[in-house]
Write a protein that holds these residues in place. Structure first.
Motif, PDB file in Angstrom:
ATOM      1  N   LEU A  59       0.543   6.686 -13.120  1.00  0.00           N
ATOM      2  CA  LEU A  59      -0.692   5.584 -12.437  1.00  0.00           C
ATOM      3  C   LEU A  59      -1.308   4.551 -12.142  1.00  0.00           C
ATOM      4  O   LEU A  59      -2.052   4.501 -11.082  1.00  0.00           O
ATOM      5  CB  LEU A  59      -1.927   6.809 -13.044  1.00  0.00           C
ATOM      6  CG  LEU A  59      -1.979   7.639 -13.184  1.00  0.00           C
ATOM      7  CD1 LEU A  59      -3.056   8.834 -13.292  1.00  0.00           C
ATOM      8  CD2 LEU A  59      -1.754   8.404 -11.500  1.00  0.00           C
ATOM      9  N   TRP A  60      -0.173   3.236 -12.728  1.00  0.00           N
ATOM     10  CA  TRP A  60      -0.099   2.077 -12.124  1.00  0.00           C
ATOM     11  C   TRP A  60      -0.214   1.394 -11.670  1.00  0.00           C
ATOM     12  O   TRP A  60      -0.829   0.067 -10.733  1.00  0.00           O
ATOM     13  CB  TRP A  60       0.569   1.122 -14.277  1.00  0.00           C
ATOM     14  CG  TRP A  60      -0.468   1.497 -15.345  1.00  0.00           C
ATOM     15  CD1 TRP A  60       0.178   2.220 -16.328  1.00  0.00           C
ATOM     16  CD2 TRP A  60      -1.225   0.533 -15.810  1.00  0.00           C
ATOM     17  NE1 TRP A  60      -0.270   2.367 -17.854  1.00  0.00           N
ATOM     18  CE2 TRP A  60      -1.274   1.022 -16.853  1.00  0.00           C
ATOM     19  CE3 TRP A  60      -1.952  -0.099 -15.040  1.00  0.00           C
ATOM     20  CZ2 TRP A  60      -2.660   1.026 -17.793  1.00  0.00           C
ATOM     21  CZ3 TRP A  60      -3.143  -0.701 -15.344  1.00  0.00           C
ATOM     22  CH2 TRP A  60      -3.580  -0.246 -16.940  1.00  0.00           C
ATOM     23  N   PHE A  61       0.944   2.329 -10.422  1.00  0.00           N
ATOM     24  CA  PHE A  61       1.137   2.128  -8.994  1.00  0.00           C
ATOM     25  C   PHE A  61      -0.021   2.130  -7.913  1.00  0.00           C
ATOM     26  O   PHE A  61       0.205   0.958  -7.130  1.00  0.00           O
ATOM     27  CB  PHE A  61       2.431   3.166  -8.554  1.00  0.00           C
ATOM     28  CG  PHE A  61       3.669   2.566  -9.526  1.00  0.00           C
ATOM     29  CD1 PHE A  61       4.529   0.911  -8.865  1.00  0.00           C
ATOM     30  CD2 PHE A  61       4.158   3.171 -10.480  1.00  0.00           C
ATOM     31  CE1 PHE A  61       5.559   0.375 -10.498  1.00  0.00           C
ATOM     32  CE2 PHE A  61       5.299   2.726 -10.704  1.00  0.00           C
ATOM     33  CZ  PHE A  61       6.091   1.326 -10.046  1.00  0.00           C
ATOM     34  N   ILE A  62      -0.852   2.830  -8.305  1.00  0.00           N
ATOM     35  CA  ILE A  62      -2.442   3.115  -7.998  1.00  0.00           C
ATOM     36  C   ILE A  62      -2.215   1.614  -7.155  1.00  0.00           C
ATOM     37  O   ILE A  62      -3.583   1.547  -6.239  1.00  0.00           O
ATOM     38  CB  ILE A  62      -2.892   4.006  -8.757  1.00  0.00           C
ATOM     39  CG1 ILE A  62      -2.836   4.980  -8.752  1.00  0.00           C
ATOM     40  CG2 ILE A  62      -4.397   3.387  -7.346  1.00  0.00           C
ATOM     41  CD1 ILE A  62      -3.653   6.395  -9.191  1.00  0.00           C
ATOM     42  N   ALA A  63      -2.630   0.662  -8.166  1.00  0.00           N
ATOM     43  CA  ALA A  63      -2.936  -0.933  -8.237  1.00  0.00           C
ATOM     44  C   ALA A  63      -2.525  -1.957  -7.874  1.00  0.00           C
ATOM     45  O   ALA A  63      -2.622  -2.357  -6.342  1.00  0.00           O
ATOM     46  CB  ALA A  63      -3.061  -1.032  -9.838  1.00  0.00           C
ATOM     47  N   SER A  84      -1.394   0.289  -4.598  1.00  0.00           N
ATOM     48  CA  SER A  84      -1.656  -0.050  -3.174  1.00  0.00           C
ATOM     49  C   SER A  84      -3.413  -0.838  -2.972  1.00  0.00           C
ATOM     50  O   SER A  84      -3.742  -0.496  -2.052  1.00  0.00           O
ATOM     51  CB  SER A  84      -1.993   1.640  -3.387  1.00  0.00           C
ATOM     52  OG  SER A  84      -2.210   2.620  -4.440  1.00  0.00           O
ATOM     53  N   VAL A  85      -4.082  -0.727  -3.914  1.00  0.00           N
ATOM     54  CA  VAL A  85      -5.411  -1.318  -4.134  1.00  0.00           C
ATOM     55  C   VAL A  85      -5.063  -2.469  -3.868  1.00  0.00           C
ATOM     56  O   VAL A  85      -5.734  -3.192  -2.601  1.00  0.00           O
ATOM     57  CB  VAL A  85      -6.117  -1.188  -5.291  1.00  0.00           C
ATOM     58  CG1 VAL A  85      -7.470  -2.220  -4.775  1.00  0.00           C
ATOM     59  CG2 VAL A  85      -6.227   0.536  -5.625  1.00  0.00           C
ATOM     60  N   LEU A 137       0.907  -1.571  -0.272  1.00  0.00           N
ATOM     61  CA  LEU A 137       0.247  -0.183   0.239  1.00  0.00           C
ATOM     62  C   LEU A 137       1.235   1.800   0.298  1.00  0.00           C
ATOM     63  O   LEU A 137       0.648   2.463  -0.274  1.00  0.00           O
ATOM     64  CB  LEU A 137      -0.841  -0.008   0.760  1.00  0.00           C
ATOM     65  CG  LEU A 137      -1.954   0.669   1.649  1.00  0.00           C
ATOM     66  CD1 LEU A 137      -2.909   1.424   0.575  1.00  0.00           C
ATOM     67  CD2 LEU A 137      -2.213   1.087   2.618  1.00  0.00           C
ATOM     68  N   GLY A 196       2.908   1.514  -3.249  1.00  0.00           N
ATOM     69  CA  GLY A 196       1.563   2.258  -4.438  1.00  0.00           C
ATOM     70  C   GLY A 196       1.362   3.312  -3.990  1.00  0.00           C
ATOM     71  O   GLY A 196       1.386   3.931  -5.303  1.00  0.00           O
ATOM     72  N   VAL A 197       1.260   3.690  -3.134  1.00  0.00           N
ATOM     73  CA  VAL A 197       0.865   5.633  -2.822  1.00  0.00           C
ATOM     74  C   VAL A 197       2.467   6.552  -3.562  1.00  0.00           C
ATOM     75  O   VAL A 197       2.010   7.477  -4.322  1.00  0.00           O
ATOM     76  CB  VAL A 197       0.766   5.229  -1.627  1.00  0.00           C
ATOM     77  CG1 VAL A 197       0.511   7.276  -0.939  1.00  0.00           C
ATOM     78  CG2 VAL A 197      -0.580   5.398  -1.299  1.00  0.00           C
ATOM     79  N   ALA A 227       2.551   6.446  -6.901  1.00  0.00           N
ATOM     80  CA  ALA A 227       2.001   7.293  -7.264  1.00  0.00           C
ATOM     81  C   ALA A 227       2.612   7.609  -8.728  1.00  0.00           C
ATOM     82  O   ALA A 227       1.829   8.225  -9.811  1.00  0.00           O
ATOM     83  CB  ALA A 227       0.765   7.146  -6.757  1.00  0.00           C
ATOM     84  N   GLN A 228       3.517   9.074  -8.911  1.00  0.00           N
ATOM     85  CA  GLN A 228       3.553   9.777  -9.073  1.00  0.00           C
ATOM     86  C   GLN A 228       4.357   9.341 -10.322  1.00  0.00           C
ATOM     87  O   GLN A 228       4.458   9.859 -10.557  1.00  0.00           O
ATOM     88  CB  GLN A 228       4.335  10.918  -8.202  1.00  0.00           C
ATOM     89  CG  GLN A 228       4.264  11.593  -6.396  1.00  0.00           C
ATOM     90  CD  GLN A 228       5.144  12.549  -5.813  1.00  0.00           C
ATOM     91  OE1 GLN A 228       5.937  12.505  -6.338  1.00  0.00           O
ATOM     92  NE2 GLN A 228       4.640  12.599  -4.857  1.00  0.00           N
TER      93      GLN A 228
END
Length: 136
Positions: free
Chosen positions: A70-74, A76-77, A59, A62-63, A66-67
């Motif tokens: 944007l695929w790194f948001i997945a 964190s999810v 998590l 991913g956060v 994320a900069q």
């Protein structure tokens, strides 16, 4: 919180009456020992904590990443899902107590009109008497 001797006796009476009324339910209760402990084993707890820590790392990674994309948001999810799954897994482990299912089974075995002559009605009468004594 420890139970008093009277509460332990009442619990034993309830358990014995449940075993007498429904032997199949009694066998499942005694196999799972929901009246006696019910904490997950140490190995299950350790694995659950390790999975939760792994989910937390995913998590945070991913956060933080994320900069970059944007695929790194997945990621964190996915980390959140792993943490949530670890918590559910520890709470629903076979060594854990199944108090929710035993309480629903107890409600099913109670008479619909509320006029059973068993231990439940005696306990209800005792409960009412306590409040009547405290008010007077």
């Amino acid at each position: 919180m420890a139970l008093s001797e009277q509460e332990q006796r009442a619990l034993r009476e309830i358990e014995q009456s449940l075993l007498a009324e429904d032997p199949k339910f009694g066998a499942s209760v005694s196999a799972q020992s929901s009246f006696g402990g019910g904490a997950p084993s140490g190995k299950t707890m350790f694995r659950g904590i390790a999975l939760a820590v792994l989910g937390l790392v995913l998590l945070i990674a991913g956060v933080a990443l994320a900069q970059v994309s944007l695929w790194f948001i997945a990621l964190s999810v996915l980390g959140f899902i792993v943490m949530f799954g670890a918590g559910v897994w520890v709470l629903r482990s076979p060594q854990g107590g199944s108090r929710g299912s035993s309480s629903s089974s107890r409600k099913k075995s109670a008479p619909a009109d509320g006029q059973g002559g068993g231990v439940g009605s005696r306990m209800e009468d005792n409960f009412r008497r306590r409040f009547e004594d405290n008010e007077g």
